[in-house]
Design a protein around this motif. Structure first.
Motif, PDB file in Angstrom:
ATOM      1  N   GLU A  46     118.211 106.072  74.069  1.00  0.00           N
ATOM      2  CA  GLU A  46     119.302 105.645  74.131  1.00  0.00           C
ATOM      3  C   GLU A  46     120.361 106.465  73.281  1.00  0.00           C
ATOM      4  O   GLU A  46     121.591 106.016  73.368  1.00  0.00           O
ATOM      5  N   ALA A  47     119.818 107.362  72.685  1.00  0.00           N
ATOM      6  CA  ALA A  47     120.622 107.948  71.704  1.00  0.00           C
ATOM      7  C   ALA A  47     120.529 109.432  71.334  1.00  0.00           C
ATOM      8  O   ALA A  47     119.494 110.139  71.735  1.00  0.00           O
ATOM      9  N   ASP A  48     121.878 110.238  70.881  1.00  0.00           N
ATOM     10  CA  ASP A  48     121.876 111.438  70.759  1.00  0.00           C
ATOM     11  C   ASP A  48     121.398 111.970  69.482  1.00  0.00           C
ATOM     12  O   ASP A  48     120.812 113.070  69.329  1.00  0.00           O
ATOM     13  N   ALA A  49     121.495 111.022  68.610  1.00  0.00           N
ATOM     14  CA  ALA A  49     121.061 111.249  67.135  1.00  0.00           C
ATOM     15  C   ALA A  49     120.326 110.026  66.669  1.00  0.00           C
ATOM     16  O   ALA A  49     120.798 108.836  66.986  1.00  0.00           O
ATOM     17  N   MET A  50     119.665 109.989  65.600  1.00  0.00           N
ATOM     18  CA  MET A  50     119.045 108.972  64.805  1.00  0.00           C
ATOM     19  C   MET A  50     119.201 109.195  63.375  1.00  0.00           C
ATOM     20  O   MET A  50     118.986 110.357  63.004  1.00  0.00           O
ATOM     21  N   LEU A  51     119.726 108.097  62.645  1.00  0.00           N
ATOM     22  CA  LEU A  51     119.816 108.265  61.302  1.00  0.00           C
ATOM     23  C   LEU A  51     118.855 107.373  60.809  1.00  0.00           C
ATOM     24  O   LEU A  51     118.899 105.810  60.910  1.00  0.00           O
ATOM     25  N   ILE A  52     117.794 107.633  60.021  1.00  0.00           N
ATOM     26  CA  ILE A  52     116.595 107.093  59.501  1.00  0.00           C
ATOM     27  C   ILE A  52     116.408 107.098  57.936  1.00  0.00           C
ATOM     28  O   ILE A  52     117.041 107.944  57.550  1.00  0.00           O
ATOM     29  N   CYS A  53     115.586 106.265  57.548  1.00  0.00           N
ATOM     30  CA  CYS A  53     115.005 105.977  56.037  1.00  0.00           C
ATOM     31  C   CYS A  53     113.561 106.391  56.029  1.00  0.00           C
ATOM     32  O   CYS A  53     112.907 106.839  57.159  1.00  0.00           O
ATOM     33  N   HIS A  54     113.027 106.700  54.899  1.00  0.00           N
ATOM     34  CA  HIS A  54     111.805 107.001  54.723  1.00  0.00           C
ATOM     35  C   HIS A  54     110.776 105.884  55.288  1.00  0.00           C
ATOM     36  O   HIS A  54     109.720 106.199  55.479  1.00  0.00           O
TER      37      HIS A  54
END
Length: 320
Positions: A46-54
């Protein structure tokens, strides 16, 4: 032109989310849970990018199942041991992190752990809370004074350098072991050791500030613990993978290691119940970067990297 779609896997600070919603079409979980492999794979469709955490792991076979739509993973962290950089690069997915902005906050926690472990903070706090503090005596709660002692920093990167500067405020003599000696213009009045054994056998307090690379796995183990001075203190604000916890527990029980201050563990969240049984261990739940200012700065740095990527530029913190 339509906004890129960004999956934000955890609930970040309000200013960060406000900016994300302004510039991206944002998708998010409702309850801020740690997403499973299957959920991350579905989100990539669903996404062009992902902002993730550890807390989100991009490793193993799941990487081959990620959608070709996903082009970049922006980490809300400095450490990226939870990401297989080579596999993600082979999949055509860029990876960034957030260096610089959390060095001060993490160094503060390193000093807190150092002081907490050396001055028996857990025991003292427990005495007051439990009501067993009934008297005063000259030998009650005597701890280890760090002023004027020798501090050994393993990994003289951004955080290590700030720890060194903070330690100078306690008149500590700073020693360090690093892949290479740093120029005097970068770190002043610090003594370089080209071998880990030389450092460990010299200092009174050891602070782990190195990355959790494969070669650093269980860096602190029975052999290296034996090399440490009797009665010394271990502080870890880096990654739990650096420490063989069973070996540390044995060294603490024997008294060879006087105390430990730990902000990270092999098992996160949760920690190690065996460590929790020891009063000479001062522990925190991996909160090295946990200040309002720093968490906002981390989120903004991650968004900066995304902005640069979608503007056709090379992100400033590109890792692969």
């Amino acid at each position: 032109m339509s906004k890129p779609t960004l999956w934000v896997t955890r609930h970040l600070t309000d200013p960060v989310m406000e900016r994300a919603h302004r510039d991206y079409h944002v998708l998010q979980t409702a309850d801020d849970h740690v997403m499973s492999f299957s959920e991350l794979i579905a989100a990539s469709q669903e996404a062009d990018a992902m902002l993730i955490c550890h807390s989100e792991h991009f490793v193993g076979p799941m990487i081959s199942r990620l959608s070709d739509r996903l082009k970049i993973v922006a980490n809300h962290s400095v450490g990226v041991d939870h990401c297989d950089l080579n596999a993600l690069r082979s999949k055509g997915i860029s990876v960034t992190n957030t260096p610089d902005v959390l060095s001060d906050a993490t160094a503060e926690i390193a000093m807190l752990l150092m002081l907490g472990a050396s001055r028996r903070a857990y025991e003292g706090d427990n005495m007051v809370r439990s009501g067993i503090w009934k008297d005063w005596a000259p030998k009650m709660m005597n701890g280890f004074q760090i002023t004027g002692k020798k501090l050994g920093i393993i990994g003289m990167g951004r955080v290590g350098q700030v720890v060194a500067r903070r330690a100078k405020g306690f008149d500590m003599e700073v020693h360090y072991h690093n892949r290479k000696k740093l120029p005097d213009t970068v770190i002043t009045s610090a003594i370089y050791h080209d071998s880990l054994e030389s450092l460990l056998s010299t200092v009174d307090v050891v602070s782990l500030n190195c990355p959790a690379t494969e070669e650093n796995h269980n860096l602190i183990n029975p052999e290296t613990l034996a090399q440490m001075k009797a009665g010394s203190i271990l502080v870890n604000t880096a990654r739990g993978a650096l420490v063989d916890e069973d070996a540390l527990i044995e060294a603490l029980n024997s008294g060879h290691i006087r105390a430990a201050g730990l902000d990270c563990f092999k098992n996160e969240p949760g920690g190690n119940p065996k460590l929790s049984e020891l009063q000479q261990v001062f522990m925190l739940p991996h909160i090295g970067s946990a200040t309002d200012d720093t968490r906002a700065a981390m989120g903004f740095r991650a968004l900066d990297n995304l902005d640069q990527f979608f503007a056709g530029k090379t992100p400033q913190d590109l890792l692969n």
